[in-house]
Design an enzyme around this catalytic site. Structure first.
Site, PDB file in Angstrom:
ATOM      1  N   ASP A 100      33.045  43.154  47.402  1.00  0.00           N
ATOM      2  CA  ASP A 100      32.226  43.805  46.823  1.00  0.00           C
ATOM      3  C   ASP A 100      33.095  45.271  46.964  1.00  0.00           C
ATOM      4  O   ASP A 100      34.139  44.849  48.037  1.00  0.00           O
ATOM      5  CB  ASP A 100      30.723  44.603  47.887  1.00  0.00           C
ATOM      6  CG  ASP A 100      29.847  44.149  47.447  1.00  0.00           C
ATOM      7  OD1 ASP A 100      29.868  42.814  46.443  1.00  0.00           O
ATOM      8  OD2 ASP A 100      28.543  43.106  48.167  1.00  0.00           O
ATOM      9  N   LYS A 101      32.533  46.082  46.638  1.00  0.00           N
ATOM     10  CA  LYS A 101      34.312  47.180  46.579  1.00  0.00           C
ATOM     11  C   LYS A 101      33.903  48.085  48.243  1.00  0.00           C
ATOM     12  O   LYS A 101      35.120  47.583  48.370  1.00  0.00           O
ATOM     13  CB  LYS A 101      33.793  47.907  45.661  1.00  0.00           C
ATOM     14  CG  LYS A 101      34.290  49.706  45.629  1.00  0.00           C
ATOM     15  CD  LYS A 101      34.223  50.334  44.583  1.00  0.00           C
ATOM     16  CE  LYS A 101      35.423  51.271  44.268  1.00  0.00           C
ATOM     17  NZ  LYS A 101      34.580  52.465  42.971  1.00  0.00           N
TER      18      LYS A 101
END
Ligand code: URA
Length: 231
Positions: A100-101
């Site tokens: 994920d970011k």
């Protein structure tokens, strides 16, 4: 491999541009200018483009310590992890799985599709270990529920996993599968919230502790063959 293809592979140039560069005499093989685009390059040849030696290895393997705020995508956007690599690699590499970011830590990048498949396919069960910080204390009973396999908010069931408590709000979790946002969703299923997530190992490969967030290095041949033993 043809000389124009080797140049394209090593520099990220297009095939047409590579052919032109060869025709213009900008490419040498073992010190001699070669203007034939279909010249057959051997793995032992030293090929230079405008004087710089080209890296003609068939595949590349990198470990990145992914910083927060970057995206595991092959698109050449500002936020892409590829922007952390020199331009010559950007067209060639892709991420082995995704983080994920806001997740940090170990991300592998390669141009080897089989390597990617071996590490990410559920069939091969490569372990992924994460360090997880939580918004509230986790109990032994909640850990036992997660370890046994838990039902996520959409009804999906997770496989058994291993969790090691570090403090009341920090633990390590080892998974052999990779459902979308899996770690966050698992802790949400016991009414907790992940506040920080860092991948610290894939299979036999720990995140190199000398890499700061945003730094990368090539995998050694030994690391590649441990992760991806060839028959
Ligand atoms: N699980 C998550 O929730 N996020 C990640 O980035 C990786 C695993």
């Amino acid at each position: 491999m043809r000389l124009d293809a080797a140049l394209a592979m090593a520099t990220g140039m297009g095939r047409k541009e590579s052919r032109l560069a060869v025709n213009k005499g900008q490419v040498c093989v073992d010190g001699t200018v070669v203007r034939k685009a279909d010249y057959a390059v051997k793995s032992t040849d030293t090929v230079t483009y405008r004087g710089a030696v080209l890296d003609l290895r068939e595949h590349l393997y990198f470990m990145l310590c992914k910083p927060e705020g970057t995206v595991s995508t092959t698109e050449d956007t500002e936020e892409s992890v590829l922007r952390l690599f020199p331009e010559k690699y950007r067209k060639r590499l892709f991420c082995v799985g995704r983080l994920d970011k806001d997740t940090t830590g170990l991300l592998l990048l390669t141009d080897d599709g089989e390597f990617d498949h071996r590490l990410m396919s559920p069939k091969h069960h490569a372990e992924k270990e994460y360090l997880v910080s939580l918004a509230r204390k986790i109990s032994s009973e909640e850990i036992a529920r997660l370890e046994g396999g838990i039902t996520l908010e959409n009804g999906e069931k997770t496989q058994p996993c291993h969790i090691e408590k570090q403090t009341d709000t920090v633990c390590k979790i080892v998974l052999c599968e990779g459902k979308y946002h899996q770690v966050k969703r698992m802790f949400a299923a016991v009414s907790n919230r992940v506040t920080a997530l860092r991948r610290i190992r894939i299979g036999s490969l720990p995140l190199d502790p000398t890499l700061a967030d945003g730094q990368w290095r090539e995998l050694t041949e030994e690391e590649v063959s441990l992760l991806f033993p060839k028959k």
